[in-house]
Scaffold this motif. Structure first.
Motif, PDB file in Angstrom:
ATOM      1  N   MET A  60       3.458   7.057  92.537  1.00  0.00           N
ATOM      2  CA  MET A  60       4.508   7.498  93.430  1.00  0.00           C
ATOM      3  C   MET A  60       4.241   8.394  94.646  1.00  0.00           C
ATOM      4  SD  MET A  60       7.236   5.373  92.510  1.00  0.00           S
ATOM      5  CE  MET A  60       5.668   4.208  92.228  1.00  0.00           C
ATOM      6  N   ARG A  61       3.279   9.097  94.258  1.00  0.00           N
ATOM      7  CA  ARG A  61       3.087  10.220  95.071  1.00  0.00           C
ATOM      8  C   ARG A  61       2.078   9.384  96.171  1.00  0.00           C
ATOM      9  NH1 ARG A  61      -1.825  13.113  95.883  1.00  0.00           N
ATOM     10  NH2 ARG A  61      -2.836  12.217  93.902  1.00  0.00           N
ATOM     11  N   HIS A  62       1.199   8.504  96.066  1.00  0.00           N
ATOM     12  CA  HIS A  62       0.679   7.742  96.853  1.00  0.00           C
ATOM     13  C   HIS A  62       1.664   7.014  98.012  1.00  0.00           C
ATOM     14  CE1 HIS A  62      -3.455   9.054  96.213  1.00  0.00           C
ATOM     15  NE2 HIS A  62      -3.487   9.059  94.825  1.00  0.00           N
ATOM     16  N   PHE A  63       2.271   6.378  97.078  1.00  0.00           N
ATOM     17  CA  PHE A  63       3.465   5.306  97.833  1.00  0.00           C
ATOM     18  C   PHE A  63       4.203   6.125  98.626  1.00  0.00           C
ATOM     19  CE2 PHE A  63       3.896   1.308  95.205  1.00  0.00           C
ATOM     20  CZ  PHE A  63       2.551   0.942  95.469  1.00  0.00           C
ATOM     21  N   ALA A  64       4.674   7.317  98.426  1.00  0.00           N
ATOM     22  CA  ALA A  64       5.464   8.160  99.355  1.00  0.00           C
ATOM     23  C   ALA A  64       4.785   8.494 100.383  1.00  0.00           C
ATOM     24  CB  ALA A  64       5.899   9.554  98.574  1.00  0.00           C
ATOM     25  N   ARG A  65       3.623   8.740 100.338  1.00  0.00           N
ATOM     26  CA  ARG A  65       2.623   9.077 101.559  1.00  0.00           C
ATOM     27  C   ARG A  65       2.540   8.073 102.677  1.00  0.00           C
ATOM     28  NH1 ARG A  65      -1.950   8.589 103.399  1.00  0.00           N
ATOM     29  NH2 ARG A  65      -2.769   7.491 101.506  1.00  0.00           N
ATOM     30  N   LEU A  66       2.246   6.900 101.895  1.00  0.00           N
ATOM     31  CA  LEU A  66       1.922   5.615 102.649  1.00  0.00           C
ATOM     32  C   LEU A  66       3.137   5.158 103.366  1.00  0.00           C
ATOM     33  CD1 LEU A  66      -0.242   3.480 100.070  1.00  0.00           C
ATOM     34  CD2 LEU A  66      -0.966   4.303 102.384  1.00  0.00           C
ATOM     35  N   GLN A  67       4.152   5.358 102.736  1.00  0.00           N
ATOM     36  CA  GLN A  67       5.510   4.694 103.366  1.00  0.00           C
ATOM     37  C   GLN A  67       6.174   5.672 104.613  1.00  0.00           C
ATOM     38  OE1 GLN A  67       9.146   5.139 101.160  1.00  0.00           O
ATOM     39  NE2 GLN A  67       9.564   2.881 101.410  1.00  0.00           N
ATOM     40  N   ALA A  68       5.697   7.011 104.394  1.00  0.00           N
ATOM     41  CA  ALA A  68       5.967   7.804 105.377  1.00  0.00           C
ATOM     42  C   ALA A  68       5.116   8.143 106.554  1.00  0.00           C
ATOM     43  CB  ALA A  68       6.453   9.277 104.602  1.00  0.00           C
ATOM     44  N   ARG A  69       3.648   8.077 106.048  1.00  0.00           N
ATOM     45  CA  ARG A  69       2.997   8.603 107.253  1.00  0.00           C
ATOM     46  C   ARG A  69       1.688   7.467 107.646  1.00  0.00           C
ATOM     47  NH1 ARG A  69       2.345  13.476 103.915  1.00  0.00           N
ATOM     48  NH2 ARG A  69       0.369  13.080 103.546  1.00  0.00           N
ATOM     49  N   ASP A  70       1.746   6.251 107.046  1.00  0.00           N
ATOM     50  CA  ASP A  70       0.454   5.497 107.414  1.00  0.00           C
ATOM     51  C   ASP A  70       0.693   4.829 108.754  1.00  0.00           C
ATOM     52  OD1 ASP A  70      -1.678   3.748 105.675  1.00  0.00           O
ATOM     53  OD2 ASP A  70      -0.986   2.576 107.437  1.00  0.00           O
ATOM     54  N   GLU A  71      -0.222   4.757 109.599  1.00  0.00           N
ATOM     55  CA  GLU A  71       0.032   4.168 110.951  1.00  0.00           C
ATOM     56  C   GLU A  71       0.243   2.828 111.097  1.00  0.00           C
ATOM     57  OE1 GLU A  71      -4.267   4.475 110.305  1.00  0.00           O
ATOM     58  OE2 GLU A  71      -2.699   5.604 109.983  1.00  0.00           O
ATOM     59  N   GLN A  72       0.068   2.089 110.119  1.00  0.00           N
ATOM     60  CA  GLN A  72       0.128   0.697 110.288  1.00  0.00           C
ATOM     61  C   GLN A  72       1.442   0.277 109.584  1.00  0.00           C
ATOM     62  OE1 GLN A  72      -2.093  -1.429 111.490  1.00  0.00           O
ATOM     63  NE2 GLN A  72      -3.797  -0.003 111.665  1.00  0.00           N
ATOM     64  N   GLY A  73       2.350  -0.491 110.348  1.00  0.00           N
ATOM     65  CA  GLY A  73       3.650  -0.789 110.086  1.00  0.00           C
ATOM     66  C   GLY A  73       3.624  -1.698 108.809  1.00  0.00           C
ATOM     67  N   PRO A  74       2.688  -2.667 108.982  1.00  0.00           N
ATOM     68  CA  PRO A  74       2.560  -3.709 107.801  1.00  0.00           C
ATOM     69  C   PRO A  74       2.262  -3.191 106.511  1.00  0.00           C
ATOM     70  CG  PRO A  74       1.778  -4.650 109.824  1.00  0.00           C
ATOM     71  CD  PRO A  74       1.747  -3.240 109.859  1.00  0.00           C
ATOM     72  N   ILE A  75       1.604  -1.924 106.516  1.00  0.00           N
ATOM     73  CA  ILE A  75       1.253  -1.387 105.205  1.00  0.00           C
ATOM     74  C   ILE A  75       2.433  -0.689 104.658  1.00  0.00           C
ATOM     75  CG2 ILE A  75      -0.245   0.412 104.085  1.00  0.00           C
ATOM     76  CD1 ILE A  75      -2.658  -0.465 105.877  1.00  0.00           C
ATOM     77  N   ARG A  76       3.080  -0.223 105.719  1.00  0.00           N
ATOM     78  CA  ARG A  76       4.380   0.634 105.237  1.00  0.00           C
ATOM     79  C   ARG A  76       5.427  -0.461 104.763  1.00  0.00           C
ATOM     80  NH1 ARG A  76       3.640   2.920 110.290  1.00  0.00           N
ATOM     81  NH2 ARG A  76       5.570   1.755 111.082  1.00  0.00           N
TER      82      ARG A  76
END
Length: 662
Positions: free
Chosen positions: A426-442
Motif C-alpha cells: 500500500m505504501r508503494h501504491f500510494a506513492r505511484l498513484q500520487a507522484r508517478d509522472e506516467q498517467g497510464p501507470i497511475r
C-alpha cells in the motif's frame, strides 16, 4: 570365518535388479535396475552362464571387456559390472531397446522423422568412431544393438562380435550367424575379402535404416523395396546396400553426404543437438542467438528431448554461462512438459535466483511471464525471497519495469502475508498513484488496487480505498479518473451506507461534468448503483446488515476475489505500451518507443485517434468503433423503453427504489 568366503557376491552388488520388465537383446536379457544407495535408475544386462552355450559365454565375456574400455557419447555407457560363476551382470545408463522405443512412440502417435534423423546421426557417428578412430569392426550392427536413453538419444551397444580391423573375425570369435542362424539375412552378398574391411558394417547400417522405417526385415531381397524410407535418404541408403562392396561409402562420408543442404540429416533438430554438444566452447553471442532461435523450434521437438537434454543445458547456461534473460522463454516452454514435482525441483530454484538479478531485461521478462509459474511458488518463498526483490521495480526509472511490477501484484497479492500486502504494498501504491509522472501507470495502479481489494484486511480497506479512488478521480489523465470511478463501483460492498452517502457519492457527482465523455458515463452508472443501494436501505432498513456484510469481512484467500463487470486490468494495462515498448522487439532500458504520441494524431500501430498520448477506442475498451456505436445505440434504446414504461406507470403512485437502476 568360513561364512565370509561363502558370501553371495550378488548380495554385495551395489545395484538392484527390478522385476517389472525384461527384454531380450541377443544373448543378453535387459532389466531395469537402480542403485541401492540413492536409487538412481540404471539398466542391467544379464547373461546366464548355465543356460547358454560355450560360444555364447565367450561372446558375453568379450562384450563385457569391450564395454569397460570403450568410451564415446554415442556408445552405450558402462557404469559397473559383476562376473560370477553363474551370471554376468553389465550395468549401463538407463536405456530401452530401439525396437521397444519405436513401438512405444508409434502407439503414442508416431516417432517423427526429426527424432529418427538425430538417432541415425548418432549411430553413424558411433560406427565412424569405431571404424576410423579405433580401427574396430562391429560385426553385429542392427536394430537389436541400438538402445535409447530417456532423452531420446540413440546409443550403440551389442559389442559381442567386435574385432580389430586387421584380425580375422571368423577365427577370433564365433560369428553372429553361428550363434543366431536367422541372422544370415543381414550378411552382405560379397565374400569376406570383398571391398574394405568395414564394408560389412556399412551394409548392416543400411539394414538398420530399412528396419527403422519399415519394421523387421523378412528377407535380404526386401532391401530392394524402399517402403517408408524418406526421399531425402533414399540415394544415400541405396549406396549402403549396393552390391558393389567397393562403392559403399565410409561411415564418415555417408554422414557428410546426408548433412549436405537438403539432406535427411540437415534440419533444425540435428543442428540444435550439435550445438548443444559443443555449447561449452561457443562464444556468448552464438549462445544468445541459439537460445533465441530455440524458443521457436521447441514446439516441434520431442518432449523427452526437451525435458532431459534441453532443460539441463538451459539451467547450466543460466547458472554458469551468464545467458541472462534469453533463456527464460525456452525455459518456460520446456517447463510445460514437467510434472508439478519436477517443476518445483528444477525450475523454481532458478526462478527464485533470477529475481535477485540486477539485469533489467531478466526482471521484466520474469514479470511478464509470471503467470506461467506463479502456481508453483509457495507463499513462504514469495514473501521472503521474491517480493523483497520485486518491490524495487516500483521505484525503477524505467516506466516499463514499473508497469510490469504493478501488474504482477495481481498474481502475487494472494500469496503475500498481511504485512507485505497491507503495509509495504500500500505504501508503494500510494506513492505511484500520487507522484508517478506516467498517467497510464497511475491508472494501472488504481486498477490493480481495486482488483486486490479482497486480499486487504478490513482496516486497510477502510483507510485506503476511498482515499485512493478519490485521488484518482482528480487525476489529469482521463483513464485514471475513469479507473477511480470503476474502482468505487467494483468495491461498493466494502463501504457502509454512511460512507457511501457522505464520501463516495459527493466525489462521483463532481465527475458528472467531467470534460471526458467516458468518465461522465461511468460516473452516472456508478451514482445510480450507489443510489439504488441507499434507496433499498431506506425502503427496508432490515436489509442494512446484508448490504454491509462485507464491510468488516476478513481478507479473502487466493482465488476468492470477486469478478469485475465491465472492467479488467487487461483493458487499461495496454495503455502504458503506447509510452514505452516492453515487448520482445525492444531492448529494455534502451532507445525504445518511449515517447508519447502527440494528441490528436493517429496511432502509428492502430490508426486510432490519440488523446493525451494514448490510443483511445478499442485500445481502452476492447471494442472497435463500430461495436462502440452499436453498444451506445442499444443502451439508448433500452433507456427509451424504460422511459415509456415509466410514463405508462405514471397513472399510479411512484415508489422510490422499486426499479433497480443499471
Amino acid at each position: 570365518m568360513w561364512s565370509f568366503f561363502a558370501r553371495d557376491p550378488v548380495k554385495d552388488f551395489n545395484y538392484e535388479i527390478l522385476p517389472e520388465t525384461q527384454e531380450t537383446s541377443g544373448i543378453w536379457t535387459l532389466h531395469r535396475g537402480k542403485r541401492k544407495i540413492g536409487g538412481e535408475p540404471v539398466s542391467v544386462f544379464v547373461y546366464e552362464v548355465s543356460t547358454g552355450t560355450e560360444e555364447q559365454a565367450q561372446l558375453a565375456k568379450a562384450a563385457f571387456k569391450r564395454m569397460k574400455t570403450l568410451r564415446h557419447p554415442n556408445i552405450l555407457a558402462y557404469v559397473d559390472g559383476l562376473e560370477t560363476e553363474k551370471s554376468l551382470y553389465l550395468v549401463t545408463e538407463q536405456v530401452t531397446s530401439l525396437a521397444a522405443h519405436l513401438k512405444a512412440q508409434s502407439d503414442r502417435g508416431g516417432s517423427g522423422e526429426l527424432e529418427i534423423s538425430w538417432g541415425l546421426h548418432q549411430i553413424v557417428k558411433a560406427v565412424s568412431f569405431l571404424v576410423n578412430d579405433c580401427h574396430l569392426l562391429h560385426n553385429n550392427l542392427g536394430i537389436w544393438s541400438v538402445f535409447v536413453d530417456r532423452a531420446g538419444e540413440w546409443k550403440l551397444g551389442g559389442l559381442d562380435h567386435m574385432t580389430p580391423e586387421n584380425e580375422d573375425a571368423s577365427t577370433s570369435l564365433p560369428s553372429a550367424k553361428a550363434v543366431h542362424p536367422d541372422m544370415d539375412k543381414y550378411d552382405p552378398p560379397e565374400s569376406p575379402n570383398g571391398g574394405e574391411k568395414w564394408a560389412g558394417d556399412v551394409w548392416r547400417l543400411g539394414c538398420l535404416i530399412w528396419e527403422v522405417f519399415n519394421g523387421p526385415l523378412p528377407r535380404t531381397t526386401s532391401l530392394r523395396s524402399l517402403g517408408k524410407i524418406p526421399k531425402a535418404l533414399v540415394p544415400h541408403y541405396c549406396e549402403l546396400v549396393g552390391a558393389n562392396a567397393r562403392a559403399r561409402p565410409n561411415p564418415a562420408r555417408f554422414l557428410q553426404n546426408c548433412r549436405a543442404r537438403g539432406g535427411f540429416l540437415s534440419n533444425n533438430f540435428v543442428e540444435s543437438n550439435l550445438f548443444l554438444e559443443e555449447i561449452q566452447i561457443k562464444d556468448p553471442a552464438e549462445k544468445h542467438q541459439f537460445f533465441q532461435d530455440l524458443s521457436e523450434n521447441l514446439d516441434s521437438f520431442p518432449e523427452d528431448f526437451c525435458k532431459h537434454k534441453v532443460l539441463p543445458q538451459l539451467l547450466t547456461a543460466f547458472e554458469f554461462g551468464n545467458a541472462g534473460a534469453v533463456v527464460l522463454t525456452p525455459l518456460f516452454k520446456v517447463g510445460k512438459f514437467l510434472s508439478a514435482e519436477e517443476y518445483q525441483q528444477k525450475i523454481i530454484p532458478v526462478i527464485v535466483k533470477m529475481f535477485s538479478s540486477t539485469d533489467r531485461a531478466m526482471r521484466i521478462r520474469l514479470l511478464q511471464q509470471m503467470e506461467q509459474f506463479i502456481q508453483y511458488l509457495n507463499d513462504a518463498a514469495v514473501n521472503s525471497q521474491i517480493f523483497p526483490h520485486v518491490v524495487h521495480g516500483f521505484t525503477d526509472t524505467n516506466p516499463a519495469i514499473r508497469e510490469q511490477t504493478v501488474k504482477s501484484m495481481l498474481l502475487l497479492a494472494p500469496k503475500l502475508n498481511e504485512s507485505n500486502v497491507n503495509q509495504e504494498l500500500m505504501r508503494h501504491f500510494a506513492r505511484l498513484q500520487a507522484r508517478d509522472e506516467q498517467g497510464p501507470i497511475r491508472c494501472n495502479t488504481t486498477v490493480c488496487l481495486g482488483k486486490i481489494a479482497p486480499y486487504l484486511n478490513a482496516g486497510t480497506r477502510q483507510r485506503v480505498l476511498i482515499s485512493a479512488f478519490s485521488r484518482a478521480t482528480k487525476d489529469p489523465f482521463p483513464a485514471s479518473r475513469a479507473a477511480g470511478v470503476l474502482g468505487f463501483a467494483a468495491t461498493h460492498n466494502y463501504y457502509n451506507v454512511t460512507e457511501s452517502a457522505a464520501r463516495v457519492l459527493p466525489t462521483l457527482c463532481t465527475l458528472t461534468v467531467d470534460p471526458d465523455k467516458n468518465v461522465r458515463d461511468q460516473a452516472f452508472k456508478a451514482i445510480k448503483s450507489f443510489l439504488t443501494k441507499l434507496e433499498t436501505v431506506s425502503e427496508d432498513p432490515t436489509k442494512l446488515a446484508e448490504i454491509e456484510k462485507d464491510v468488516m469481512s476478513s481478507a479473502q484467500p487466493a482465488g476468492a476475489a470477486a469478478s469485475w463487470a465491465g472492467w479488467a486490468v487487461t483493458g487499461v494495462s495496454s495503455l502504458t505500451s503506447k509510452l514505452i515498448r516492453t515487448g520482445p522487439g525492444a531492448e529494455v532500458g534502451g532507445p525504445a518507443d518511449n515517447t508519447p504520441v502527440a494528441a490528436g494524431t493517429a496511432s502509428p500501430r492502430t490508426g486510432n485517434p490519440v488523446t493525451d498520448g494514448v490510443t483511445v477506442g478499442k485500445e481502452l475498451t476492447g471494442l472497435s468503433k463500430a461495436e462502440l456505436a452499436k453498444k451506445k445505440r442499444e443502451e439508448r434504446r433500452k433507456e427509451l423503453e424504460a422511459k415509456r414504461a415509466e410514463r405508462k406507470a405514471a397513472k399510479g403512485p411512484l415508489k422510490l427504489g422499486t426499479r433497480k437502476l443499471d
